[in-house]
Design an enzyme around this catalytic site. Sequence first.
Site, PDB file in Angstrom:
ATOM      1  N   TYR A  92       0.814  -1.223   0.000  1.00  0.00           N
ATOM      2  CA  TYR A  92       0.000   0.000   0.000  1.00  0.00           C
ATOM      3  C   TYR A  92       0.845   1.269   0.000  1.00  0.00           C
ATOM      4  CZ  TYR A  92      -3.416  -3.467   1.425  1.00  0.00           C
ATOM      5  OH  TYR A  92      -4.198  -4.584   1.494  1.00  0.00           O
ATOM      6  N   TYR A 139     -12.832  -7.031   6.503  1.00  0.00           N
ATOM      7  CA  TYR A 139     -11.686  -7.119   5.610  1.00  0.00           C
ATOM      8  C   TYR A 139     -11.416  -8.591   5.335  1.00  0.00           C
ATOM      9  CZ  TYR A 139      -7.092  -7.016   3.568  1.00  0.00           C
ATOM     10  OH  TYR A 139      -6.036  -7.208   2.694  1.00  0.00           O
ATOM     11  N   ASP A 146     -14.144 -16.092   8.512  1.00  0.00           N
ATOM     12  CA  ASP A 146     -12.760 -15.775   8.167  1.00  0.00           C
ATOM     13  C   ASP A 146     -11.989 -15.639   9.488  1.00  0.00           C
ATOM     14  OD1 ASP A 146     -10.379 -14.546   7.586  1.00  0.00           O
ATOM     15  OD2 ASP A 146     -11.226 -13.101   6.168  1.00  0.00           O
ATOM     16  N   LYS A 160      -2.458 -16.211   8.103  1.00  0.00           N
ATOM     17  CA  LYS A 160      -1.580 -15.481   9.025  1.00  0.00           C
ATOM     18  C   LYS A 160      -0.842 -16.376  10.036  1.00  0.00           C
ATOM     19  CE  LYS A 160      -3.122 -10.771   8.600  1.00  0.00           C
ATOM     20  NZ  LYS A 160      -4.364 -10.583   7.854  1.00  0.00           N
TER      21      LYS A 160
HETATM   22  C1  LIG Z   1      -4.886 -10.585   6.539  1.00  0.00           C
HETATM   23  C2  LIG Z   1      -6.278 -11.015   6.347  1.00  0.00           C
HETATM   24  C3  LIG Z   1      -6.696 -11.559   5.110  1.00  0.00           C
HETATM   25  C4  LIG Z   1      -5.788 -11.647   3.907  1.00  0.00           C
HETATM   26  O1  LIG Z   1      -4.703 -12.520   4.096  1.00  0.00           O
HETATM   27  P1  LIG Z   1      -3.425 -12.406   3.121  1.00  0.00           P
HETATM   28  O2  LIG Z   1      -2.549 -13.520   3.546  1.00  0.00           O
HETATM   29  O3  LIG Z   1      -2.826 -11.039   3.370  1.00  0.00           O
HETATM   30  O4  LIG Z   1      -3.920 -12.554   1.727  1.00  0.00           O
HETATM   31  C5  LIG Z   1      -8.003 -11.980   5.012  1.00  0.00           C
HETATM   32  N1  LIG Z   1      -8.859 -11.904   6.055  1.00  0.00           N
HETATM   33  C6  LIG Z   1      -8.482 -11.413   7.247  1.00  0.00           C
HETATM   34  C7  LIG Z   1      -9.463 -11.386   8.382  1.00  0.00           C
HETATM   35  C8  LIG Z   1      -7.186 -10.937   7.434  1.00  0.00           C
HETATM   36  O5  LIG Z   1      -6.835 -10.414   8.621  1.00  0.00           O
END
Ligand SMILES: *Cc1c(COP(=O)(O)O)cnc(C)c1O
Length: 432
Positions: free
Chosen positions: A24, A152, A253, A282
Amino acid sequence: MAQLTTTTWQQKIEWDRAHIWHPYTAFGKGPEVFPIVGADGVYLTLADGRRIIDGMASWWSVIHGYNHPRLNEAAHAQIDRMAHVMFGGLTHEPAINLAEALVDITPDSIERVFFADSGSVSVEVAIKMALQYQHARGFPEKHRLLTVRGGYHGDTFGAMAVCDPVNGMHEWFSPMLPRHFFAPAPRCGFNATWDPEDIRALEELLSAHADEIAAVILEPIVQGTGGMRFYHSQYLRELRRLCDTHQVLLILDEIATGLGRTGKMFGCEHAGITPDIMCLGKTLSAGYMTLAATLTTADVADTISARGPLMHGPTYMANPLACAVAAASISLLRESPWQERIADLEADLRLGLAPCAALPGVADVRVLGAIGVVELEAPVDMVHIQPKFVEAGVWVRPFGKLIYVMPPYIMQSDQVATLTSAIARVIGESCA
Ligand SMILES: *Cc1c(COP(=O)(O)O)cnc(C)c1O
């Protein structure tokens, strides 16, 4: 063509600034980047020899700290056997071991595993699963998603389409994105008294459009990058019930919340619910290598499979190195007193960040598990504030109005105190 013939760090950094995109960023703008030459435990070592305490755990991933002997050993042992083989038609122990561990620690009905390369890709796969599932059930018109504002889910196109439409960092692309349904963000806080009104708008959207909706996707308990907000677990219980009523899948997620961050192994455990599809990323490889997974139930997997293959298969799928480290990381986590550690971190963060609440310019201070957040009234000036944290001996990377930390779980009380007092001091100086 420019060549790197330089020797001093100053010259290397100038070359970096002229040629390499960082996340970014625009060239020639934004805060300076700091060269790191080593990382150990909770410390990052700068090129000039200074050691700073890492409050970010490399975007929340490094749960056991850097340079961990057990994880290093897993990586070394695996690289001497094989770094990678394709996953099409082949399999290997690291993938099997990791999948077994994931099936074991996730809620009971989660028992099928798809390995993906990054969090965003795991979200893409989750969306494909949901659409293929509804198609296989004979409901091809259920092909849209419902989510909440303030979310997100990643940077790829499918994931972007379910990020917050305003602060999701992707507004340039909106003309090209599929149109999904957005309910208001949950307002009722994690510790607040549950207000049934909180989910009313989502309920209405869902009942009005259930015939078009394949799945609801959201981050359980913590809305991360979309604002670091902690919401009520009853929201998830109500949502689970609504999804069942309307025959819509629930995708959680857990990329930020998974593997202990909020004090439970998974965010969904706060509500005692099980999603139909779960995304992990992550923390999965503890910050060693890019790896993610999309997990689902036998019902979803078998329904899709009765009609054909799941249409996804990345080149580096189930990379053995990443899987070996991830499997070792999960063993390490389960052997560790992680619940106590997170509880201690929560107490230390509360104590250390409490003084920030009285500072001018601070709108809110909140802590949940190993997540500490100071929300300001106005966005920070990154160019100004980022070097101040480094000078104070800590690595904290704010975004917008949020100054937050998600430290490695091994961080000790005195280190948390250094981190939080640096935050209070920098805010005090910057907002005064
Ligand atoms: C970081 C994140 C993503 C994206 O993961 P990347 O490995 O950066 O593609 C998706 N959802 C959540 C909740 C995140 O914190």
